[in-house]
Scaffold this motif. Structure first.
Motif, PDB file in Angstrom:
ATOM      1  N   ALA A  51       0.835  -1.208   0.000  1.00  0.00           N
ATOM      2  CA  ALA A  51       0.000   0.000   0.000  1.00  0.00           C
ATOM      3  C   ALA A  51       0.866   1.252   0.000  1.00  0.00           C
ATOM      4  CB  ALA A  51      -0.934  -0.006   1.209  1.00  0.00           C
ATOM      5  N   TYR A  54       2.102   1.771  -3.531  1.00  0.00           N
ATOM      6  CA  TYR A  54       1.041   2.332  -4.373  1.00  0.00           C
ATOM      7  C   TYR A  54       0.801   3.810  -4.067  1.00  0.00           C
ATOM      8  CZ  TYR A  54       0.009  -2.544  -5.506  1.00  0.00           C
ATOM      9  OH  TYR A  54       0.096  -3.841  -5.920  1.00  0.00           O
ATOM     10  N   SER A  55       0.890   4.149  -2.777  1.00  0.00           N
ATOM     11  CA  SER A  55       0.695   5.552  -2.380  1.00  0.00           C
ATOM     12  C   SER A  55       1.822   6.426  -2.935  1.00  0.00           C
ATOM     13  CB  SER A  55       0.641   5.649  -0.854  1.00  0.00           C
ATOM     14  OG  SER A  55       0.569   6.981  -0.446  1.00  0.00           O
ATOM     15  N   ASP A  64      -3.890   5.790   1.992  1.00  0.00           N
ATOM     16  CA  ASP A  64      -5.333   5.890   2.237  1.00  0.00           C
ATOM     17  C   ASP A  64      -5.993   4.521   2.034  1.00  0.00           C
ATOM     18  OD1 ASP A  64      -5.234   5.716  -0.481  1.00  0.00           O
ATOM     19  OD2 ASP A  64      -6.350   7.548  -0.897  1.00  0.00           O
ATOM     20  N   CYS A  65      -7.295   4.479   2.207  1.00  0.00           N
ATOM     21  CA  CYS A  65      -8.070   3.238   2.148  1.00  0.00           C
ATOM     22  C   CYS A  65      -7.973   2.582   0.770  1.00  0.00           C
ATOM     23  CB  CYS A  65      -9.523   3.528   2.514  1.00  0.00           C
ATOM     24  SG  CYS A  65     -10.546   2.076   2.645  1.00  0.00           S
ATOM     25  N   ASP A  66      -7.951   3.386  -0.287  1.00  0.00           N
ATOM     26  CA  ASP A  66      -7.876   2.839  -1.636  1.00  0.00           C
ATOM     27  C   ASP A  66      -6.554   2.108  -1.876  1.00  0.00           C
ATOM     28  OD1 ASP A  66     -10.379   3.779  -2.306  1.00  0.00           O
ATOM     29  OD2 ASP A  66      -9.606   5.706  -3.055  1.00  0.00           O
ATOM     30  N   ASP A  67      -5.458   2.628  -1.314  1.00  0.00           N
ATOM     31  CA  ASP A  67      -4.151   1.979  -1.454  1.00  0.00           C
ATOM     32  C   ASP A  67      -4.158   0.610  -0.757  1.00  0.00           C
ATOM     33  OD1 ASP A  67      -3.123   4.191  -2.837  1.00  0.00           O
ATOM     34  OD2 ASP A  67      -2.531   5.169  -0.958  1.00  0.00           O
ATOM     35  N   LYS A  69      -6.858  -1.246  -0.110  1.00  0.00           N
ATOM     36  CA  LYS A  69      -7.733  -2.141  -0.869  1.00  0.00           C
ATOM     37  C   LYS A  69      -7.027  -2.689  -2.109  1.00  0.00           C
ATOM     38  CE  LYS A  69     -12.206  -0.148   0.373  1.00  0.00           C
ATOM     39  NZ  LYS A  69     -13.366   0.594  -0.140  1.00  0.00           N
ATOM     40  N   LEU A  70      -6.289  -1.828  -2.801  1.00  0.00           N
ATOM     41  CA  LEU A  70      -5.554  -2.260  -3.992  1.00  0.00           C
ATOM     42  C   LEU A  70      -4.476  -3.278  -3.623  1.00  0.00           C
ATOM     43  CD1 LEU A  70      -5.151  -1.924  -7.042  1.00  0.00           C
ATOM     44  CD2 LEU A  70      -3.594  -0.044  -6.531  1.00  0.00           C
ATOM     45  N   GLN A  73      -6.220  -6.554  -2.828  1.00  0.00           N
ATOM     46  CA  GLN A  73      -6.721  -7.169  -4.053  1.00  0.00           C
ATOM     47  C   GLN A  73      -5.579  -7.772  -4.872  1.00  0.00           C
ATOM     48  OE1 GLN A  73      -9.929  -7.624  -4.740  1.00  0.00           O
ATOM     49  NE2 GLN A  73      -9.268  -8.864  -6.469  1.00  0.00           N
TER      50      GLN A  73
END
Length: 182
Positions: A51, A54-55, A64-67, A69-70, A73
């Motif tokens: 994460a 990715y950030s 953040d939450c999207d990082d 989740k990615l 996944q």
């Protein structure tokens, strides 16, 4: 065992114990908790590291939450593969089953390779010495007892070495064939 020393157990270990209890596992060794905690910590560290990557790639200062989740996944996609849909498997099976199986060449029973390719058929190699025409009298046991054993063994070795050049052994090799039908 489970339930011993509840007051000094860390919060994460209590969570693992409650998960085991909710799944119906009542009896386990204490090291099981440590193994689950190790797996849990390693997984969390890997997900958070991904994460963070990715950030940073998105030029963000914080995760953040999207990082997260990615990262989860991508970890799931990398670790676990989903089976193909049922329809795809049925189509593949139908196309494969269109081709008939080859006819069996062998008769009843287990097919075996040819005899020359197996290690089951015995193969003998015999050495048949050719007899010399000289007729020497053989020693009897009485003669051997009277002579010196060291001297007689030396004489025997000399006699054998002198006989070898005159004799050329004949080598015969043949496989055993099947027994004739009665």
């Amino acid at each position: 065992m489970a339930g011993e020393g509840e007051e000094d157990v860390p919060r994460d270990a209590k969570i693992v114990k409650s998960l085991l209890k909710s799944m119906g596992v009542e009896d386990y060794e204490p090291r099981v908790i440590h193994q689950f905690l190790e797996l849990w910590y390693r997984y969390v560290v890997e997900v958070l590291t991904d994460a963070q990557v990715y950030s940073e790639h998105a030029s963000k200062s914080n995760i953040d939450c999207d990082d997260v989740k990615l990262a989860i996944q991508s970890k799931v996609n990398f670790s676990f593969s989903q089976p193909p849909p049922r329809e795809v498997l049925l189509e593949l099976a139908a196309s494969r089953n269109k081709i008939p199986l080859p006819k069996s060449i062998a008769g009843p029973g287990v097919p075996l390779p040819p005899e020359q390719d197996t290690l089951l058929s015995p193969n003998y190699q015999l050495v048949i010495p050719r007899k010399s025409a000289s007729t020497e009298p053989e020693e009897t046991e009485d003669d051997e007892e009277m002579t010196d054993p060291a001297q007689s063994s030396q004489e025997q070795q000399q006699q054998q070495t002198s006989d070898l050049p005159g004799q050329t052994p004949q080598r015969v090799s043949f496989p055993l064939s099947r027994r004739p039908n009665k």
